[in-house]
Scaffold this active site. Structure first.
Site, PDB file in Angstrom:
ATOM      1  N   GLU A  38       0.849  -1.196   0.000  1.00  0.00           N
ATOM      2  CA  GLU A  38       0.000   0.000   0.000  1.00  0.00           C
ATOM      3  C   GLU A  38       0.880   1.239   0.000  1.00  0.00           C
ATOM      4  O   GLU A  38       1.782   1.368   0.837  1.00  0.00           O
ATOM      5  CB  GLU A  38      -0.914  -0.005   1.231  1.00  0.00           C
ATOM      6  CG  GLU A  38      -1.671   1.289   1.481  1.00  0.00           C
ATOM      7  CD  GLU A  38      -2.516   1.742   0.297  1.00  0.00           C
ATOM      8  OE1 GLU A  38      -2.406   2.935  -0.078  1.00  0.00           O
ATOM      9  OE2 GLU A  38      -3.273   0.921  -0.252  1.00  0.00           O
ATOM     10  N   LYS A  41      -1.983   4.607   3.282  1.00  0.00           N
ATOM     11  CA  LYS A  41      -2.316   3.972   4.551  1.00  0.00           C
ATOM     12  C   LYS A  41      -3.290   2.832   4.313  1.00  0.00           C
ATOM     13  O   LYS A  41      -4.214   2.954   3.510  1.00  0.00           O
ATOM     14  CB  LYS A  41      -2.959   4.985   5.514  1.00  0.00           C
ATOM     15  CG  LYS A  41      -2.025   6.053   6.038  1.00  0.00           C
ATOM     16  CD  LYS A  41      -2.788   6.970   6.986  1.00  0.00           C
ATOM     17  CE  LYS A  41      -1.884   8.032   7.588  1.00  0.00           C
ATOM     18  NZ  LYS A  41      -2.650   8.932   8.496  1.00  0.00           N
ATOM     19  N   LYS A  55     -19.273  10.295   6.674  1.00  0.00           N
ATOM     20  CA  LYS A  55     -20.400  10.040   7.575  1.00  0.00           C
ATOM     21  C   LYS A  55     -20.212  10.761   8.904  1.00  0.00           C
ATOM     22  O   LYS A  55     -21.197  11.146   9.554  1.00  0.00           O
ATOM     23  CB  LYS A  55     -20.586   8.540   7.804  1.00  0.00           C
ATOM     24  CG  LYS A  55     -21.363   7.847   6.691  1.00  0.00           C
ATOM     25  CD  LYS A  55     -20.751   8.121   5.339  1.00  0.00           C
ATOM     26  CE  LYS A  55     -21.390   7.491   4.163  1.00  0.00           C
ATOM     27  NZ  LYS A  55     -20.691   7.832   2.912  1.00  0.00           N
ATOM     28  N   GLY A 181     -25.244  12.299  -7.637  1.00  0.00           N
ATOM     29  CA  GLY A 181     -25.191  10.920  -7.154  1.00  0.00           C
ATOM     30  C   GLY A 181     -24.931  10.891  -5.659  1.00  0.00           C
ATOM     31  O   GLY A 181     -25.099  11.883  -4.947  1.00  0.00           O
ATOM     32  N   ASP A 306     -13.179  -1.311  -6.499  1.00  0.00           N
ATOM     33  CA  ASP A 306     -13.463  -0.250  -7.464  1.00  0.00           C
ATOM     34  C   ASP A 306     -12.656  -0.374  -8.749  1.00  0.00           C
ATOM     35  O   ASP A 306     -12.988   0.255  -9.753  1.00  0.00           O
ATOM     36  CB  ASP A 306     -13.166   1.124  -6.844  1.00  0.00           C
ATOM     37  CG  ASP A 306     -14.165   1.510  -5.766  1.00  0.00           C
ATOM     38  OD1 ASP A 306     -15.050   0.696  -5.461  1.00  0.00           O
ATOM     39  OD2 ASP A 306     -14.046   2.619  -5.231  1.00  0.00           O
ATOM     40  N   HIS A 439     -42.358  -2.730  18.563  1.00  0.00           N
ATOM     41  CA  HIS A 439     -43.122  -1.471  18.510  1.00  0.00           C
ATOM     42  C   HIS A 439     -42.755  -0.606  19.706  1.00  0.00           C
ATOM     43  O   HIS A 439     -42.698  -1.104  20.831  1.00  0.00           O
ATOM     44  CB  HIS A 439     -44.617  -1.784  18.541  1.00  0.00           C
ATOM     45  CG  HIS A 439     -45.484  -0.562  18.637  1.00  0.00           C
ATOM     46  ND1 HIS A 439     -45.756   0.239  17.543  1.00  0.00           N
ATOM     47  CD2 HIS A 439     -46.124   0.007  19.688  1.00  0.00           C
ATOM     48  CE1 HIS A 439     -46.545   1.233  17.918  1.00  0.00           C
ATOM     49  NE2 HIS A 439     -46.770   1.123  19.221  1.00  0.00           N
TER      50      HIS A 439
END
Length: 462
Positions: A38, A41, A55, A181, A306, A439
């Protein structure tokens, strides 16, 4: 290039993002000797420049909105302002804690982590830092980068990508978001919560265009109510600097000006200059092509995440990485059903889905064979308490299973786990209707939607 016994492995992984590190951890767990290469990181885009920090920003924005709206709940709160230094401290603390845990996992499972920029040098080797790492198998997992458009240069100052937006030292007074998007609407939502004036420009007819059209329309309605502006159905033409910001011109001549322009037009595969084509790996538009088991056309090379032309989601990378590790360890594996992957857009309100859209279902099964039902969250007690609105839409093959669950509303991302089971286990509405949902919860809305689809609605009109 030099190599010795210490640089010969069962599996050499190029790229330490979600797909790469999942394969490393699972492979090591199964007894494989693993090297993970890598250049930055371990954790990749998702942990350091994507899912997690985004997030965290959205949660900070949610708290800002709650402070503004306290009076609606009888709580006298007010918002004094946004301290971006404090927001970044919180965000970076979340990332740092997860990164520390991940590096600890790598060490405990004895994964050899190599820091440096690797390059595929043969069907069984990767070169990095002047050293050759040989593997019985090589896994390509180099991920993706923020794309732009022809003639649109990202300068990191006025014209920025998502990685720049995550470290912006201020709340922009105004922002244009190019792309409606997932990435675009999430940043638009967070910036609006922080107090920015936001306009989204999307060339397609709807926001979040990959979702069911009903979900898109519900989100558009909610964004209008929040004061988030958007222009749909016209493509970008050009951007130019103004005295103190950016001006965007669309193909129809319409112009927008703002302090910053966020380019959120998707992500492209990181594959150039890494030796893939030289070693005969089949590619298309920069993506590495694989079969359902993530094998490339070169027998000793696999690819995940990806880098391959599938859903660009961290949890897809996790699943694919685990699949490759288990396949190499000799276990029986099942290909990923990409329709069965849960998808969540973490704006306010959230958009969550699993399965196929109503349009896709009609195309696949025929319009007369598809049943769709909408359950309004107005009938759900917990949603009323939270003052959230939205719907759960179910798509069913007539007299058959539910093939699509589409949800819009606050915290709907937390309901998509059960929706995933409903789709992937090919549940019939009557089978889900038999299950008792607590509920009052928002999860109960999913149960009530299936009660209605099964022909016995409770808190819903016939």
């Amino acid at each position: 290039m030099a190599n010795d016994a210490s640089t010969v492995f069962d599996l050499v992984i190029l790229g330490g993002g979600s797909g790469g590190y999942a394969a490393a951890l699972r492979g090591a767990q199964l007894g494989l000797d693993v090297a993970l290469i890598e250049k930055d990181k371990v954790g990749g885009t998702c942990l350091h420049r994507g899912c997690i920090p985004t997030k965290a920003l959205l949660h900070a924005g949610e708290l800002a909105d709650q402070a503004r709206e306290g009076a609606a709940f009888g709580v006298n709160t007010s918002l004094d302002g946004i301290d971006m230094t404090g927001v970044h401290k919180y965000k970076d603390g979340v990332v740092a804690g997860l990164y520390k845990g991940l590096t600890g996992l790598m060490a405990s499972r004895k994964v050899t982590v190599v820091e440096g920029e690797g390059r595929l040098s043969s069907p069984t080797s990767v070169d990095v830092n002047g050293q050759r790492y040989e593997g019985r198998h090589v896994l390509l997992a180099t991920g993706s980068y923020s794309k732009s458009l022809p003639g649109l240069d990202i300068d990191g100052d006025r014209i920025i990508a998502s990685e720049h937006a995550l470290v912006l030292d201020r709340v922009p007074k105004s922002a244009i978001v190019l792309g409606g998007g997932v990435i675009g609407v999430e940043f638009a939502s967070a910036w609006k919560s922080f107090g920015a004036d936001v306009t989204i420009v999307e060339g397609l007819p709807h926001l979040v265009p990959a979702e069911d059209e009903n979900s898109s329309k519900l989100l558009e309605r909610a964004f209008r109510k929040r004061g988030i502006k958007f222009n749909l159905g016209t493509f970008f033409e050009k951007a130019e600097y103004t005295q103190d910001g950016v001006k965007v011109t669309l193909a129809d001549g319409k112009e927008f000006e703002a302090e910053v322009l966020l380019v959120a037009v998707g992500r492209g595969p990181v594959s150039q200059g890494l030796g893939y084509e030289e070693q005969g790996v089949a590619m298309e538009r920069g993506f590495v092509l694989t079969d359902a088991y993530k094998r490339t056309n070169v027998p000793t090379i696999s690819a995940v995440g990806d880098l391959t032309p599938v859903l660009q989601l961290a949890h897809v990378g996790f699943a694919e990485g685990i699949l490759v590790a288990e396949r190499l360890a000799g276990l029986d594996v099942v290909p990923v059903d990409y329709d069965g992957v849960p998808r969540v857009t973490y704006c306010h309100p959230e958009v969550a889905s699993v399965g196929i859209t109503e349009a896709k279902a009609k195309e696949t099964y025929g319009a007369d064979k598809v049943v769709a039902l909408k359950y309004n969250l107005g009938g759900n007690g917990r949603s009323k308490i939270l003052k959230t609105t939205g719907e759960i839409k179910l798509v069913q093959v007539k007299d058959g299973p539910v093939v699509g669950v589409h949800m819009v509303g606050d915290r709907m991302g937390e309901q998509v786990g059960e929706a995933q089971l409903i789709y992937n286990w090919e549940a019939l509405p009557a089978e889900v209707a038999q299950l008792i949902h607590a509920h009052p919860t928002q999860n109960e809305a999913l149960g009530e939607a299936h009660l209605a689809l099964a022909g016995k609605p409770l808190h819903a009109h016939d």
